[in-house]
Enzyme design. Structure first.
Site, PDB file in Angstrom:
ATOM      1  N   LYS A   7     -36.926  30.327 -13.101  1.00  0.00           N
ATOM      2  CA  LYS A   7     -36.268  31.166 -14.091  1.00  0.00           C
ATOM      3  C   LYS A   7     -37.273  32.140 -14.719  1.00  0.00           C
ATOM      4  O   LYS A   7     -37.706  33.043 -14.050  1.00  0.00           O
ATOM      5  CB  LYS A   7     -35.573  30.279 -15.127  1.00  0.00           C
ATOM      6  N   TYR A  20     -28.551  20.191 -18.366  1.00  0.00           N
ATOM      7  CA  TYR A  20     -28.270  20.907 -17.110  1.00  0.00           C
ATOM      8  C   TYR A  20     -27.518  19.980 -16.134  1.00  0.00           C
ATOM      9  O   TYR A  20     -27.823  18.785 -16.037  1.00  0.00           O
ATOM     10  CB  TYR A  20     -29.627  21.332 -16.530  1.00  0.00           C
TER      11      TYR A  20
HETATM   12  C1  LIG Z   1     -32.254  25.975 -13.274  1.00  0.00           C
HETATM   13  C2  LIG Z   1     -32.548  24.873 -14.210  1.00  0.00           C
HETATM   14  C3  LIG Z   1     -33.008  23.634 -13.736  1.00  0.00           C
HETATM   15  C4  LIG Z   1     -33.181  23.356 -12.266  1.00  0.00           C
HETATM   16  O1  LIG Z   1     -34.167  24.154 -11.706  1.00  0.00           O
HETATM   17  P1  LIG Z   1     -34.209  24.560 -10.154  1.00  0.00           P
HETATM   18  O2  LIG Z   1     -35.446  25.382 -10.070  1.00  0.00           O
HETATM   19  O3  LIG Z   1     -32.937  25.271  -9.839  1.00  0.00           O
HETATM   20  O4  LIG Z   1     -34.303  23.280  -9.396  1.00  0.00           O
HETATM   21  C5  LIG Z   1     -33.291  22.652 -14.663  1.00  0.00           C
HETATM   22  N1  LIG Z   1     -33.127  22.860 -15.980  1.00  0.00           N
HETATM   23  C6  LIG Z   1     -32.683  24.036 -16.471  1.00  0.00           C
HETATM   24  C7  LIG Z   1     -32.532  24.194 -17.935  1.00  0.00           C
HETATM   25  C8  LIG Z   1     -32.380  25.076 -15.607  1.00  0.00           C
HETATM   26  O5  LIG Z   1     -31.937  26.241 -16.087  1.00  0.00           O
END
Ligand SMILES: *Cc1c(COP(=O)(O)O)cnc(C)c1O
Length: 423
Positions: A224, A126
């Site tokens: 997510k 990421y």
């Molecule tokens: C979105 C995401 C992050 C970061 O998370 P946040 O909640 O936006 O800080 C880290 N790793 C993956 C794989 C992601 O999809």
């Protein structure tokens, strides 16, 4: 009375609820669904207990930054899911944070990142994780390295040569959806005294539980799939208790804690995680196989397709042979302008920068997650200008496919008109 072992789906519904803080509490009524405890501090009649709370016990609430009952309930539920089948929940701890990035930073700090240390990450991790390893930790004197984690020989020689503290990898990478062989990576890391940190955001504990495959810490952007509704931000680290002091120490000192309202919403989201994942993964599998046959689509990336380079691994590593709920594809011959008209032609799918929501979302990596890379740097990691990423939601596949079809057709018409007016 021994407790029966429930399925992971059942645990997602019940874990972390009806917690009892003390034996006396067992005698009074308790709520079926826990509420929000926003209190910043707690008073104790017994000063010895207060002393314990202040000193060493994150389960006794005293001050929010040290731990909070609503957050602890969510943490307990996540520990139960990540430990399901084979691991003793009592031996694991969890710390929830205000975002996924705060969780990744927490895990790295607790693993010992700092001056004079080498840290390593998967080369297609990421974007913000990449920046932590490439820029942020090096500002504090660490050296950051990247490796292709699908190439185990490359991982071995990196570990042998550079002896990093840890390697961080994603179970399913973004946006090309490469699958990491977690058991093999854990064995390799441990042979060279490195920790394996796994960002399990795209897989969720329903598909894969990295701790049972040998990972030392598992991390989620709970923003997510865990929350699932695109309305709350949070993160979590689950790790063996041997890392508890380091994790708790860092969170206490830096205050990256998750708020009580957010913890409650994420815990609520968890209860429908299994249903959502089941539907979103089956939708994704259907859409990926349909897209394969479309003339406007040059290439489809999905770990559940037999043509995917890690299809066999995905089948054996992920529960029920699920392939996840993200599908990426290349629009044939498309440049940036064509993808822009695709995004603008969508009527149902939301062109939004996140994943894991109940809504189907489309993201264009070249201008969002990977915009910091030049066109040739993107090409080097396999991200072409026609690549888009779909995070599949809960709508019916017919509605999603119809929207994709009409948007792709419109895009072709716009491109035809453009080339006509140019000739
Ligand atoms: C979105 C995401 C992050 C970061 O998370 P946040 O909640 O936006 O800080 C880290 N790793 C993956 C794989 C992601 O999809």
């Amino acid at each position: 009375m021994s407790r029966p072992e429930f399925s992971v789906e059942t645990k997602a519904v019940h874990s972390g609820e009806r917690r009892r803080f003390s034996p006396e509490r067992e005698k009074v009524a308790y709520p079926v669904a826990g509420g929000v405890s926003p209190s910043v501090s707690y008073v104790y009649d017994d000063s010895e207990l207060l002393d314990a709370a202040l000193g060493s016990d994150p389960d006794l609430p005293v001050y929010f930054r040290y731990g909070n009952p609503t957050t602890a309930a969510f943490e307990e539920a996540m520990i139960a899911l990540e430990c399901h089948e084979g691991l003793d929940e009592e031996e694991y701890c969890g710390f929830a944070t205000g975002s996924g990035m705060a969780a990744i930073q927490l895990a790295m700090a607790a693993a010992g990142a700092g001056a004079g240390k080498t840290i390593a990450a998967s080369q297609d991790c990421y974007g913000a994780t990449y920046s932590l390893v490439a820029d942020l930790w090096p500002r504090y004197g660490a050296q950051g390295l990247f490796v292709d984690t699908t190439d185990l020989d490359a991982v071995r020689s990196m570990l042998e040569k550079s002896r990093p503290l840890f390697l961080i990898v994603e179970t399913i990478s973004n946006p090309l959806l490469r699958v990491a062989d977690l058991r093999a990576l854990a064995d390799l890391c441990h042979a060279y005294d490195a920790l394996l940190l796994v960002d399990n955001t795209f897989a969720t504990p329903l598909l894969c539980r990295p701790l049972s495959l040998g990972a030392d810490m598992v991390i989620h952007s709970a923003t997510k799939y865990i929350g699932g509704h695109g309305d709350v931000m949070g993160g979590i680290v689950v790790a063996h208790r041997r890392h508890r002091e380091n994790l708790w120490d860092y969170i206490k000192k830096t205050g990256s804690n998750l708020g009580a309202q957010e913890a409650w919403l994420l815990h609520r989201g968890l209860k429908t995680l299994a249903l959502r994942i089941e539907r979103q993964c089956s939708n994704a599998a259907e859409i990926a196989s349909q897209l394969l046959g479309w003339p406007e689509v040059a290439r489809v990336y999905y770990p559940g397709l037999s043509g995917h380079p890690q299809f066999g691994l995905a089948q054996s590593q992920f529960a029920d042979g699920l392939g996840g709920a993200v599908v990426s594809f290349e629009v044939a011959g498309a440049d940036r302008q064509r993808i822009f008209s695709l995004l603008e032609s969508l009527q149902l799918i939301q062109p939004a920068t996140t994943v894991g929501d109940v809504y189907t979302l489309m993201l264009y990596p070249a201008h969002s997650s990977h915009r910091a890379l030049s066109k040739s740097e993107r090409a080097a990691v396999g991200i072409r200008d026609g690549l888009v990423r779909l995070s599949i939601g809960l709508e019916t596949t017919d509605d999603i496919l119809n929207d994709l079809r009409q948007a792709l057709q419109r895009t072709v018409e716009i491109a035809d008109r453009r080339s006509l007016s140019e000739s």
